[in-house]
Design an enzyme around this catalytic site. Structure first.
Site, mmCIF file in Angstrom:
data_model
loop_
_atom_site.group_PDB
_atom_site.id
_atom_site.type_symbol
_atom_site.label_atom_id
_atom_site.label_comp_id
_atom_site.label_asym_id
_atom_site.label_seq_id
_atom_site.Cartn_x
_atom_site.Cartn_y
_atom_site.Cartn_z
ATOM 1 N N GLY A 129 0.815 -1.219 0.000
ATOM 2 C CA GLY A 129 0.000 0.000 0.000
ATOM 3 C C GLY A 129 0.843 1.262 0.000
ATOM 4 O O GLY A 129 1.218 1.762 1.066
ATOM 5 N N THR A 131 0.714 3.776 -3.243
ATOM 6 C CA THR A 131 0.076 4.803 -4.087
ATOM 7 C C THR A 131 -1.238 5.302 -3.478
ATOM 8 O O THR A 131 -2.023 4.519 -2.961
ATOM 9 C CB THR A 131 -0.203 4.228 -5.498
ATOM 10 O OG1 THR A 131 1.016 3.677 -5.999
ATOM 11 C CG2 THR A 131 -0.705 5.289 -6.445
ATOM 12 N N THR A 137 2.518 9.638 -8.181
ATOM 13 C CA THR A 137 3.946 9.349 -8.220
ATOM 14 C C THR A 137 4.725 10.097 -7.138
ATOM 15 O O THR A 137 5.806 9.672 -6.747
ATOM 16 C CB THR A 137 4.494 9.765 -9.616
ATOM 17 O OG1 THR A 137 3.665 9.157 -10.604
ATOM 18 C CG2 THR A 137 5.905 9.321 -9.814
ATOM 19 N N GLU A 250 12.733 -4.749 -7.037
ATOM 20 C CA GLU A 250 11.429 -4.696 -7.707
ATOM 21 C C GLU A 250 11.593 -4.413 -9.203
ATOM 22 O O GLU A 250 11.033 -5.101 -10.053
ATOM 23 C CB GLU A 250 10.576 -3.615 -7.061
ATOM 24 C CG GLU A 250 9.199 -3.472 -7.659
ATOM 25 C CD GLU A 250 8.499 -2.205 -7.187
ATOM 26 O OE1 GLU A 250 7.678 -2.290 -6.274
ATOM 27 O OE2 GLU A 250 8.791 -1.120 -7.743
HETATM 28 C C1 LIG Z 1 -2.910 -2.283 -12.417
HETATM 29 C C2 LIG Z 1 -2.109 -1.465 -11.460
HETATM 30 C C3 LIG Z 1 -1.588 -2.067 -10.325
HETATM 31 C C4 LIG Z 1 -0.902 -1.307 -9.378
HETATM 32 N N1 LIG Z 1 -0.493 -1.899 -8.210
HETATM 33 C C5 LIG Z 1 -0.022 -1.118 -7.191
HETATM 34 C C6 LIG Z 1 0.229 -1.676 -5.901
HETATM 35 O O1 LIG Z 1 0.064 -2.887 -5.665
HETATM 36 N N2 LIG Z 1 0.641 -0.847 -4.914
HETATM 37 C C7 LIG Z 1 0.823 0.494 -5.117
HETATM 38 O O2 LIG Z 1 1.210 1.180 -4.180
HETATM 39 N N3 LIG Z 1 0.621 1.045 -6.347
HETATM 40 C C8 LIG Z 1 0.184 0.282 -7.370
HETATM 41 N N4 LIG Z 1 -0.074 0.835 -8.614
HETATM 42 C C9 LIG Z 1 0.106 2.272 -8.798
HETATM 43 C C10 LIG Z 1 1.229 2.625 -9.738
HETATM 44 O O3 LIG Z 1 2.465 2.438 -9.109
HETATM 45 C C11 LIG Z 1 0.976 4.065 -10.192
HETATM 46 O O4 LIG Z 1 -0.177 4.065 -11.013
HETATM 47 C C12 LIG Z 1 2.132 4.650 -10.922
HETATM 48 O O5 LIG Z 1 3.247 4.780 -10.069
HETATM 49 C C13 LIG Z 1 1.792 6.030 -11.498
HETATM 50 O O6 LIG Z 1 1.176 6.823 -10.520
HETATM 51 P P1 LIG Z 1 -0.227 7.547 -10.848
HETATM 52 O O7 LIG Z 1 -1.153 6.542 -11.420
HETATM 53 O O8 LIG Z 1 -0.698 8.258 -9.636
HETATM 54 O O9 LIG Z 1 0.134 8.559 -11.965
HETATM 55 P P2 LIG Z 1 0.496 10.107 -11.800
HETATM 56 O O10 LIG Z 1 1.542 10.292 -10.754
HETATM 57 O O11 LIG Z 1 -0.773 10.876 -11.668
HETATM 58 O O12 LIG Z 1 1.134 10.402 -13.219
HETATM 59 C C14 LIG Z 1 0.357 10.455 -14.415
HETATM 60 C C15 LIG Z 1 1.301 10.497 -15.605
HETATM 61 O O13 LIG Z 1 2.115 11.668 -15.499
HETATM 62 C C16 LIG Z 1 3.479 11.307 -15.531
HETATM 63 N N5 LIG Z 1 4.238 12.189 -14.633
HETATM 64 C C17 LIG Z 1 3.980 12.522 -13.346
HETATM 65 N N6 LIG Z 1 4.936 13.340 -12.870
HETATM 66 C C18 LIG Z 1 5.822 13.539 -13.881
HETATM 67 C C19 LIG Z 1 7.042 14.271 -14.015
HETATM 68 N N7 LIG Z 1 7.534 14.972 -12.997
HETATM 69 N N8 LIG Z 1 7.690 14.219 -15.198
HETATM 70 C C20 LIG Z 1 7.197 13.525 -16.231
HETATM 71 N N9 LIG Z 1 6.059 12.801 -16.171
HETATM 72 C C21 LIG Z 1 5.391 12.805 -15.012
HETATM 73 C C22 LIG Z 1 3.549 9.866 -15.051
HETATM 74 O O14 LIG Z 1 4.674 9.230 -15.566
HETATM 75 C C23 LIG Z 1 2.251 9.301 -15.631
HETATM 76 O O15 LIG Z 1 2.474 8.882 -16.943
HETATM 77 C C24 LIG Z 1 -0.707 0.075 -9.605
HETATM 78 C C25 LIG Z 1 -1.184 0.683 -10.781
HETATM 79 C C26 LIG Z 1 -1.897 -0.062 -11.682
HETATM 80 C C27 LIG Z 1 -2.462 0.618 -12.897
#
Ligand SMILES: Cc1cc2nc3c(=O)[nH]c(=O)nc-3n(C[C@H](O)[C@H](O)[C@H](O)COP(=O)(O)OP(=O)(O)OC[C@H]3O[C@@H](n4cnc5c(N)ncnc54)[C@H](O)[C@@H]3O)c2cc1C
Length: 392
Positions: A129, A131, A137, A250
């Site tokens: 847990g 995100t 991110t 990872e």
């Molecule tokens: C199917 C699935 C399973 C997952 N499983 C887990 C889990 O078990 N545990 C957990 O904790 N998380 C999990 N995640 C979360 C995953 O790690 C995040 O979705 C991922 O890290 C991106 O975060 P976000 O979705 O909040 O995107 P955001 O942070 O909102 O970013 C959106 C887009 O903007 C880009 N972006 C953001 N900031 C910048 C920057 N400074 N420069 C350039 N580009 C940028 C990102 O690369 C992305 O493409 C899962 C996600 C999915 C879809």
């Protein structure tokens, strides 16, 4: 004779027997099995149980705790082979790397309590847990709090999102803020890691998220969830560092999975290109069909070499940060490219569920975004390896 000479292994192929045994296990879980689960977004319980019983999910747990005690390269081979056989390790891969946090930073009591039971399959540690919906991110701005209440407990409030396998896990490794952000010198401080026994707590709710692929991800809500004080892993306030310390493993393991996916796609593509006859000749006789497959193969092999280099650095105690990130980037790109070439090679049949290609295509697409997105890896390389100015 090697029936797949175009898919020769990298030099010094390790764990040949492990590969063969994993492939045999996977043969019991053919495409129909995964398709059936995909339709209903169900968890592959039988597959995960088989992997647990055979000891593969405990590959990284030291023998003294009942595991197999393989180095990271052993785990990488297991996950790569699972993907190469068309199965999906996403159902259980987190157990391999989240367990490392307990192993490296947990107390002797936590290790003794959890690791042998994880190794035996009595307990599942599948949920991670980190995100949250608002922070994304930017992990250090997460809002879930764990407030110390007296000597014996913490009270947790907040929300996680995309917590995969939460409904199929007994334990969750949780990152929460224990000191408010405005009271710490650096935003990376004041975050703590907890091992939460989800079976024993009140105030925890999970809600599945229906997504593009069958990944059993959930929203998780904490409403005054009480956890015992000894759920804290390591020292309070240092949790972010603990989570970061597991990131290289990872990244490398996910990269190995992507290499496995790329091999599966490339094998399928080449086989179909040889047998499908259109205009009186195999489609694979056309360079327009050959080249994307050959290029995907070359890119997969390059990514595979980077995985091996990252493993070498990791296992010889050097810092594999850049290589682990590059391995993940290159391997995720290679599997994505191989998936595209595979759909294209199969024409309309690439979209038919019974070929499994569209399913694998959806599954491998995830790794452009999770567990770390391609952009964030590029940003890491630009700033930390190439020394360009920080962008965030
Ligand atoms: C199917 C699935 C399973 C997952 N499983 C887990 C889990 O078990 N545990 C957990 O904790 N998380 C999990 N995640 C979360 C995953 O790690 C995040 O979705 C991922 O890290 C991106 O975060 P976000 O979705 O909040 O995107 P955001 O942070 O909102 O970013 C959106 C887009 O903007 C880009 N972006 C953001 N900031 C910048 C920057 N400074 N420069 C350039 N580009 C940028 C990102 O690369 C992305 O493409 C899962 C996600 C999915 C879809």
């Amino acid at each position: 004779m090697n029936e797949r000479p175009y898919l020769t292994e990298a030099p010094g192929e390790r764990y040949k027997e492990v590969r063969e045994e994993v492939a045999k296990l996977c043969a019991g879980f053919p495409g129909e099995y995964w398709r059936r689960l995909d339709e209903t977004r169900s968890y592959p319980t039988e597959f995960v149980t088989a992997l647990t019983k055979s000891g593969y999910l405990a590959a990284l747990i030291p023998e003294e705790y009942g595991g197999v005690g393989l180095p990271l390269s052993g785990a990488a081979v297991i996950l790569e082979e699972i993907q190469r056989q068309g199965c999906n390790g996403g159902a259980c891969h987190a157990q391999m790397y989240t367990m490392g946090t307990i192993l490296r930073h947990g107390s002797a009591a936590q290790k003794a309590e959890y690791l042998p039971r994880i190794a035996s399959g009595e307990l599942r540690l599948q949920a991670f847990g980190v995100t949250e919906p608002t922070s994304g991110t930017d992990t250090t701005s997460l809002r879930t709090t764990a407030r110390r209440d007296g000597n014996d407990r913490y009270i947790v409030n907040g929300q996680k999102i995309w917590t995969s396998r939460a409904e199929h896990s007994d334990l969750m490794l949780l990152l929460a803020r224990t000191t408010p952000r405005d009271q710490v010198a650096k935003k990376t401080e004041g975050l703590s890691t907890f091992i939460v026994d989800m079976r024993k707590v009140q105030g925890l709710t999970t809600r599945p998220i229906r997504s593009m692929m069958n990944h059993n991800s959930c929203e998780v809500f904490f409403d005054n969830m009480e956890i015992p004080a000894d759920s804290l892993v390591g020292e309070e306030g240092k949790g972010f560092r603990y989570i970061l310390s597991g990131m290289n493993a990872e990244r490398i393991l996910i990269a190995a999975e992507c290499v496995g996916d790329a091999k599966w796609f490339t094998e399928r593509s080449a086989a179909y290109a040889k047998e499908r006859v259109v205009f009186g000749r195999p489609i694979g006789q056309n360079q327009g069909i050959q080249f994307p497959i050959a290029r995907a193969y070359a890119n997969m092999r390059a990514a595979e070499l980077m995985v091996h280099e990252a493993l070498r650095l990791y296992e010889t105690g050097q810092n594999p940060g850049a290589e682990a990130n590059m391995a993940k980037l290159l391997a995720a790109d290679a599997s994505n490219e191989a998936a595209n070439a595979c759909i294209q090679t199969h024409g309309g049949f690439g979209f038919a569920e019974e070929y499994d290609i569209e399913r694998k295509f959806r599954e491998t697409r995830l790794y452009q975004v999770a567990p770390i997105s391609t952009n964030l890896i590029l940003s890491f390389l630009a700033e930390h390896v190439l020394g360009m100015p920080r962008s965030y």
